[in-house]
Design an enzyme around this catalytic site. Structure first.
Site: not given
Ligand code: NAD
Length: 272
Positions: A51-52, A127-128, A168-169, A171
């Protein structure tokens, strides 16, 4: 579309060896089928990784999003924006050869960061967008469609798209929204809630027409994360959020997995 040999395709791959292997193989197969491989002004962008990687591809080509369609191949665990597995390269090439230009479109977020010196920085998120104060508790007023809704105190606030609702939403305790629902979701990051400070405490789903405004109360440094990118700003006057007039388009194909299957695969797995 029957002139597939004229389809311009850009490839973007993460650095991991599996993605690089898929990149080489896909490159050769697309060349054999006479697709035009070019990073310039492509019709289709294929991201190879997770996804990243798709988020990076979106940001690289966001100025062309009216025209471009995306496809994701995942080389790791299951992704949300990735329709094909690493061993399905032939299937992808076959589907692209039969491509009719059909697409599936999802809403994206428009973010305007208004600085006190008068500058306005406009960004888009798939995403957000998450704002946090760097040094201390963030205090910010939240307005929804002109209504002074609440004074937030806590770590930060995330505003997500429907497709970002599972990232992130989720989580943060936010709801999962189907991407055909054109709405944004506000989720609190560790709000302070006690007898003195009060916020709604739950996430809020805001319809397309409504504008969200966040007004930080301190002249300080803030981080704004837009998907996988981070920016730091001093002295933010306000941040405006709305659903963008444009959408992201994905190549519609038999492999475009239904949203509920993705959610199930990612979070539930097989039920006995
Ligand atoms: P990353 O690429 O390692 O992604 C982190 C995780 O988020 C991966 O497992 C990825 O598959 C998942 N992810 C990304 N978009 C998603 C979506 N639309 N639905 C479900 N899972 C999704 O990390 P990064 O590149 O630094 O950030 C990319 C995204 O990671 C951010 O947009 C944010 O939404 C997410 N993120 C999540 C958390 C959390 O859940 N606590 C924390 C930071 C970032």
């Amino acid at each position: 579309m029957k002139n597939t040999d004229r389809l311009k395709v850009a490839l973007m791959a993460s650095r991991n060896p599996k993605s690089q292997e898929v990149l080489q193989s896909l490159w050769m197969k697309l060349k054999e089928k006479k697709f035009i491989l070019t990073p310039k002004n492509p019709d289709v962008v294929i991201s190879i990784g997770g996804d990243g990687m798709l988020l990076s591809a979106f940001h690289k080509y966001e100025k062309l999003i009216d025209h471009v369609r995306f496809v994701g191949i995942h080389t790791g665990h299951l992704g949300f924006y990735t329709d094909y597995r690493d061993f399905e390269v032939d299937k992808l090439v076959d589907n692209l050869a039969l491509d009719t230009g059909a697409r599936v479109s999802y809403p994206i977020l428009n973010v305007k960061v208004k600085l006190m010196d008068g500058r306005v920085l406009t960004m888009r998120a798939l995403n957000e967008a998450t704002v946090k104060r760097l040094s201390k508790t963030m205090v910010a007023d939240v307005f929804i469609n002109g209504v002074a809704f609440e004074r937030f105190r806590g770590d930060g606030i995330s505003v997500s798209t429907p497709t970002g609702s599972t990232a992130y939403n989720k989580s943060l305790g936010g709801a999962v929204l189907h991407p055909t629902i054109e709405a944004l979701q506000i989720a609190e990051v560790a709000s302070l809630n006690n007898r003195v400070y009060r916020t709604l405490g739950s996430s809020i789903v805001v319809p397309k027409k409504d504008k969200i405004v966040i007004e930080p109360k301190h002249d300080d440094r803030y981080s704004i994360s837009i998907d996988n990118k981070n920016y730091t700003y001093d002295k933010i006057q306000q941040i405006d959020y709305q659903i963008d007039q444009k959408k992201i388009h994905f190549v519609a194909s038999p492999s475009h997995t239904s949203f509920w299957n993705r959610v199930k695969d990612a979070f539930i797995g097989e039920v006995e």
